[in-house]
Design an enzyme around this catalytic site. Structure first.
Site, mmCIF file in Angstrom:
data_model
loop_
_atom_site.group_PDB
_atom_site.id
_atom_site.type_symbol
_atom_site.label_atom_id
_atom_site.label_comp_id
_atom_site.label_asym_id
_atom_site.label_seq_id
_atom_site.Cartn_x
_atom_site.Cartn_y
_atom_site.Cartn_z
ATOM 1 N N GLY A 71 0.814 -1.210 0.000
ATOM 2 C CA GLY A 71 0.000 0.000 0.000
ATOM 3 C C GLY A 71 0.846 1.257 0.000
ATOM 4 C CB THR A 72 3.988 2.149 1.773
ATOM 5 O OG1 THR A 72 3.449 1.890 3.078
ATOM 6 C CG2 THR A 72 4.961 3.309 1.829
ATOM 7 C CG ASN A 150 -5.283 3.873 9.263
ATOM 8 O OD1 ASN A 150 -5.704 4.929 8.815
ATOM 9 N ND2 ASN A 150 -4.132 3.798 9.905
ATOM 10 C CD GLN A 177 -6.703 -0.761 7.239
ATOM 11 O OE1 GLN A 177 -7.415 -1.746 7.441
ATOM 12 N NE2 GLN A 177 -5.469 -0.695 7.691
ATOM 13 C CB SER A 195 -1.982 -3.268 1.167
ATOM 14 O OG SER A 195 -1.022 -4.017 1.863
ATOM 15 N N GLY A 196 -1.916 -6.393 -0.037
ATOM 16 C CA GLY A 196 -2.231 -7.811 0.151
ATOM 17 C C GLY A 196 -2.384 -8.260 1.589
ATOM 18 C CG HIS A 197 0.110 -6.667 4.946
ATOM 19 N ND1 HIS A 197 0.059 -6.321 6.284
ATOM 20 C CD2 HIS A 197 0.438 -5.546 4.282
ATOM 21 C CE1 HIS A 197 0.354 -5.029 6.390
ATOM 22 N NE2 HIS A 197 0.592 -4.543 5.197
ATOM 23 C CB CYS A 322 3.099 2.927 10.803
ATOM 24 S SG CYS A 322 2.003 2.212 9.654
HETATM 25 C C1 PLP Z 1 -4.884 3.207 5.178
HETATM 26 C C2 PLP Z 1 -3.536 2.587 4.929
HETATM 27 N N1 PLP Z 1 -2.845 2.956 3.840
HETATM 28 C C3 PLP Z 1 -1.654 2.426 3.557
HETATM 29 C C4 PLP Z 1 -1.072 1.480 4.369
HETATM 30 C C5 PLP Z 1 0.271 0.918 4.011
HETATM 31 O O1 PLP Z 1 0.152 -0.363 3.461
HETATM 32 P P1 PLP Z 1 1.421 -1.362 3.422
HETATM 33 O O2 PLP Z 1 1.620 -1.860 4.820
HETATM 34 O O3 PLP Z 1 1.009 -2.442 2.471
HETATM 35 O O4 PLP Z 1 2.576 -0.582 2.916
HETATM 36 C C6 PLP Z 1 -1.755 1.064 5.528
HETATM 37 C C7 PLP Z 1 -1.147 0.083 6.452
HETATM 38 O O5 PLP Z 1 -1.400 0.062 7.623
HETATM 39 C C8 PLP Z 1 -3.027 1.642 5.805
HETATM 40 O O6 PLP Z 1 -3.725 1.287 6.887
#
Ligand code: PLP
Length: 380
Positions: A71-72, A150, A177, A195-197, A322
């Site tokens: 996702g990042t 989130n 999310q 995002s996959g996880h 995070c």
């Molecule tokens: C709303 C949101 N965007 C982006 C991310 C980042 O995703 P990734 O962990 O796959 O980099 C997260 C992860 O917690 C998230 O909650």
């Protein structure tokens, strides 16, 4: 010891189908999808099938899908990639409650001289539409808002966003999310990250869905994979695992979100009967995402409750994974007008379709018992 894993917005446990698909890909389908012999072409075909599988649930059939490391990276590519193709100094709009991967990308653009405007939210986590309207009137060219918050589960009204923007700016939605847990339609966005996880797939894989009309400046240069937008040999096991997890989530059927919501409401009711003073931070649970709720336990700091629950095998978090190690009050709750004192009591509970009623009832029971002990030590 009994356990209850209620931290599914931090990450989910990969499903068996994902683990199987990944191990099959590594054992048998390890060929480079850019190679030209038959076995490699078969892997290339599987990538194409995976793209189609991921696009279908958001009605993204006419869109492009770029696999990323999560996702990042998808958020970074969407924001920095889109603005990278624009000329001069841009007016840009981002909501006040975004994930750091979005916020930091806009901070970098502000450092480069772009005019970044932060759109506030109300006490329910809803965008202040009049603020957005003003920024659009000033010529904003990109608007970025998350589909599901989130930390609080607040939902974006994507249809309204699309109609307010009315073609004046590109719309990026961080769907990390929301994807597959809350319906989404690519009619309402130009760029959508996932995002996959977060959905029982592996870590280190995600995707950016892009409308064909949108031009992006690649951030990773090299062999030209992913249509030139993200060079590097594709993470084929990750993609196989993600596609399997998506297939499994889709197979849960159309009733899954309602069932998930019923479990969340059961959790809140059970906690409320054990702790009548419990606070809900954010929108009313019935109108929020079906899998996330942020609760406050008056007089007990979130991290104290979190570690006490950990001792009972109940896993939750105080905010986003995070930022939860940084031990400061949540900027999301602050943006919603929650006082620093109340924000200190916050705990985020996040469910998955696989969360069981036993886990929920066990967690509520332990919360009740621990709250009675911990509140005796509260600061006055
Ligand atoms: C709303 C949101 N965007 C982006 C991310 C980042 O995703 P990734 O962990 O796959 O980099 C997260 C992860 O917690 C998230 O909650």
């Amino acid at each position: 010891m009994k356990q209850a894993y209620l931290d599914n917005s931090a990450t989910t446990r990969p499903c068996e189908a994902a683990v199987e698909a990944m191990s099959r890909c590594m054992r048998e389908g390890y060929y480079n999808p850019s190679s030209v012999y038959k076995s490699a072409v078969e892997v290339f075909r599987e990538l194409r099938n995976a793209r189609e599988r991921l696009l279908a649930p958001v009605r993204g059939e006419g869109c492009e899908l770029i696999f990323t490391s999560g996702g990042t990276e998808a958020n970074n590519l969407a924001i920095l990639g889109a603005v990278g193709r624009m000329r001069d100094r841009q007016v840009l709009a981002v909501s006040a409650v975004e994930h750091p991967s979005v916020r930091a990308a806009f901070d970098a653009l502000a450092d480069q001289g772009h005019d970044v405007r932060v759109i506030g939210v109300d006490g329910e986590g809803q965008l202040k539409w009049d603020e957005l309207e003003r920024v659009l009137a000033d010529g904003a060219s990109l608007v970025s808002c998350m589909q599901v918050n989130n930390e609080t589960g607040a939902l974006l009204d994507a249809r309204r966003l699309h109609s307010v923007v009315n073609g004046r700016a590109l719309i990026h939605v961080d769907g990390v999310q929301g994807y597959l847990r809350v319906p989404f339609d690519m009619r309402y966005a130009d760029l959508y990250s996932l995002s996959g996880h977060k959905l029982h797939g592996p870590k280190g894989i995600g995707a950016l869905i892009v409308k064909k009309s949108v031009r992006l400046l690649p951030r990773q240069l090299g062999g030209g994979q992913e249509n030139g937008l993200r060079s590097g040999t594709e993470n084929t096991p990750g993609i196989a695992g993600l596609a399997a997890a998506v297939a499994e989530m889709c197979a849960l059927g159309a009733d899954m979100p309602a069932e998930l919501m019923a479990k969340k409401l059961r959790l809140i009711e059970a906690v409320r009967s054990a702790v009548p003073d419990v606070l809900v931070n954010g929108p009313a649970p019935e109108v929020a995402a079906p899998h996330i709720v942020n609760l406050g336990f008056p007089g007990v700091r979130g991290e104290v409750m979190l570690h006490a629950l950990e001792g009972e095998g109940v896993y939750v978090s105080t905010g986003s994974a995070c930022s939860s190690k940084k031990l400061k009050v949540s900027s999301v709750l602050t943006a919603m007008g929650v006082s620093p004192r109340t924000a200190e009591w916050a705990i985020r509970f996040s469910l998955s379709p696989h969360t069981t009623v036993e886990e929920i009832d066990y967690a509520a029971d332990r919360i009740g018992a621990l709250y009675d002990q911990l509140k005796r030590f509260q600061r006055r």
